[in-house]
Write a protein that holds these residues in place. Structure first.
Motif, short mmCIF file in Angstrom:
data_model
loop_
_atom_site.label_atom_id
_atom_site.label_comp_id
_atom_site.label_asym_id
_atom_site.label_seq_id
_atom_site.Cartn_x
_atom_site.Cartn_y
_atom_site.Cartn_z
N THR A 44 0.23 -1.02 0.07
CA THR A 44 -0.62 0.10 -0.32
C THR A 44 1.22 1.18 0.16
OG1 THR A 44 -1.36 -1.03 1.54
CG2 THR A 44 -2.12 1.34 1.57
N PHE A 45 1.24 1.94 -1.09
CA PHE A 45 1.46 3.52 -1.25
C PHE A 45 1.10 4.42 -2.74
CE2 PHE A 45 2.56 0.92 -4.56
CZ PHE A 45 3.18 1.92 -5.77
N ASP A 46 1.14 5.52 -1.99
CA ASP A 46 1.23 6.52 -3.42
C ASP A 46 2.48 7.17 -3.73
OD1 ASP A 46 1.37 8.17 -1.35
OD2 ASP A 46 -0.86 8.22 -0.53
N GLN A 47 2.43 7.89 -4.84
CA GLN A 47 3.05 7.80 -5.39
C GLN A 47 3.77 9.50 -4.31
OE1 GLN A 47 5.52 6.87 -8.21
NE2 GLN A 47 3.05 5.48 -8.75
N GLU A 48 3.23 9.78 -3.87
CA GLU A 48 3.50 10.90 -2.96
C GLU A 48 4.91 10.26 -1.30
OE1 GLU A 48 0.69 11.40 -3.32
OE2 GLU A 48 0.74 12.14 -5.05
N SER A 49 4.74 8.95 -1.84
CA SER A 49 5.23 7.99 -0.49
C SER A 49 5.76 7.71 -0.98
CB SER A 49 4.09 7.69 0.51
OG SER A 49 3.89 5.75 -0.55
N LEU A 50 6.81 7.59 -1.98
CA LEU A 50 7.49 7.22 -2.76
C LEU A 50 9.27 7.75 -2.65
CD1 LEU A 50 8.58 4.20 -4.37
CD2 LEU A 50 8.48 5.64 -6.53
N HIS A 51 9.76 7.22 -1.54
CA HIS A 51 11.05 8.26 -1.85
C HIS A 51 12.22 7.33 -2.00
CE1 HIS A 51 9.42 10.80 0.91
NE2 HIS A 51 8.37 9.89 1.25
N SER A 52 12.89 7.57 -2.67
CA SER A 52 14.09 7.03 -3.25
C SER A 52 15.54 7.84 -3.12
CB SER A 52 13.60 6.63 -4.77
OG SER A 52 15.16 6.16 -5.84
N ASN A 53 16.54 7.00 -3.35
CA ASN A 53 17.87 7.38 -3.44
C ASN A 53 18.53 7.18 -3.96
OD1 ASN A 53 20.42 8.72 -2.11
ND2 ASN A 53 20.01 9.00 -0.16
N ILE A 54 19.48 7.18 -4.80
CA ILE A 54 19.78 6.39 -5.50
C ILE A 54 21.52 6.33 -5.48
CG2 ILE A 54 20.77 7.92 -7.07
CD1 ILE A 54 19.73 5.17 -8.43
N ILE A 55 21.63 7.32 -4.27
CA ILE A 55 23.30 6.97 -3.90
C ILE A 55 23.49 5.96 -2.80
CG2 ILE A 55 25.16 8.94 -2.35
CD1 ILE A 55 23.45 11.14 -3.13
N ASP A 56 22.60 5.58 -1.80
CA ASP A 56 22.50 4.62 -0.89
C ASP A 56 21.67 3.60 -1.03
OD1 ASP A 56 20.49 6.14 -0.67
OD2 ASP A 56 20.60 5.98 1.88
N CYS A 57 20.91 3.94 -2.59
CA CYS A 57 20.77 2.66 -3.46
C CYS A 57 19.24 2.28 -2.03
CB CYS A 57 20.85 1.13 -3.33
SG CYS A 57 22.39 2.14 -5.09
N SER A 58 18.13 3.18 -1.40
CA SER A 58 17.80 2.56 -0.84
C SER A 58 16.23 3.20 -1.08
CB SER A 58 17.70 3.43 0.82
OG SER A 58 17.46 4.76 0.78
N LEU A 59 14.92 2.60 -0.97
CA LEU A 59 13.60 3.78 -1.58
C LEU A 59 12.90 2.57 -0.55
CD1 LEU A 59 12.21 2.73 -4.58
CD2 LEU A 59 11.27 1.00 -3.06
N ARG A 60 11.31 3.63 -0.30
CA ARG A 60 10.68 3.40 0.62
C ARG A 60 9.67 3.79 -0.45
NH1 ARG A 60 11.16 2.37 5.54
NH2 ARG A 60 9.56 2.61 6.61
N ALA A 61 8.49 2.57 0.02
CA ALA A 61 6.83 2.84 -0.60
C ALA A 61 5.82 2.54 0.43
CB ALA A 61 6.84 1.91 -1.82
N GLY A 62 5.31 3.54 0.62
CA GLY A 62 4.36 3.19 1.69
C GLY A 62 5.44 3.67 3.26
N ASP A 63 4.35 2.98 4.27
CA ASP A 63 5.11 2.39 5.49
C ASP A 63 5.89 1.19 5.48
OD1 ASP A 63 4.26 4.68 6.33
OD2 ASP A 63 2.56 4.16 7.13
N ASP A 64 4.71 0.17 4.88
CA ASP A 64 6.03 -1.47 4.68
C ASP A 64 6.80 -1.78 4.47
OD1 ASP A 64 3.59 -1.45 6.81
OD2 ASP A 64 2.21 -1.55 5.55
N PHE A 65 7.05 -0.81 3.10
CA PHE A 65 7.79 -1.12 2.23
C PHE A 65 9.41 -0.36 2.10
CE2 PHE A 65 9.89 -2.03 -2.14
CZ PHE A 65 10.10 -3.35 -2.20
#
Length: 155
Positions: A44-65
């Motif tokens: 469960t996510f929306d595009q506003e909750s998608l946080h991606s950082n290519i420098i440290d290869c991290s990605l968050r989608a919603g609260d659970d992923f």
């Protein structure tokens, strides 16, 4: 700090593939499978909750992923986590396979005899998404005598 440059680049490519899947599809399913046992859930996510950082290869989608690169026993791994249910580590650079079909995409990550699939689709009903994911998974691998085998590429 990650020391193996080839893994860092490969994990960066994997991060980009996962990020692109979340940007392209509003409905995403995650599935972890080992032989006959599996677990799946909608992310469960929306595009506003998608946080991606290519420098440290991290990605968050919603609260659970979440996806991130971390060091495990001195070696870099790509960690895929969903709630406290799925904790999947990708150890090698060639452990991801991408399967595309019209209107859907499946990223398959292998780790010994387990797989983790991230499946994006225009479909939003979990049972239909799970069927599509299973179909795409069967197109690239199968279990024989409890051992995970990749199918040979056609052509």
């Amino acid at each position: 700090m990650l020391s193996d440059a080839s893994k860092v680049f490969a994990f960066g490519d994997m991060h980009k593939e996962i990020s692109d899947l979340f940007k392209q599809f509003d409905s995403v399913l995650i599935m972890e499978r080992e032989d006959a046992e599996s677990f799946s859930a909608l992310i469960t996510f929306d595009q506003e909750s998608l946080h991606s950082n290519i420098i440290d290869c991290s990605l968050r989608a919603g609260d659970d992923f979440a996806v991130r690169v971390m060091t495990l026993r001195g070696d870099p791994v790509l960690h895929i986590g969903f709630k406290k249910t799925i904790r999947f580590n990708v150890s090698y650079a060639d452990c991801m396979t991408r399967v595309d079909e019209l209107g859907r995409r499946c990223l398959v990550f292998r780790d010994y005899n387990r797989v983790c699939c991230i499946y994006g689709s225009a479909e939003s009903i979990q049972s239909n998404m799970l069927q599509g994911c299973e179909h795409m998974l069967k197109s690239v691998l199968h279990w024989r005598s409890g051992e995970l085998k990749l199918k040979k590429a056609k052509g």
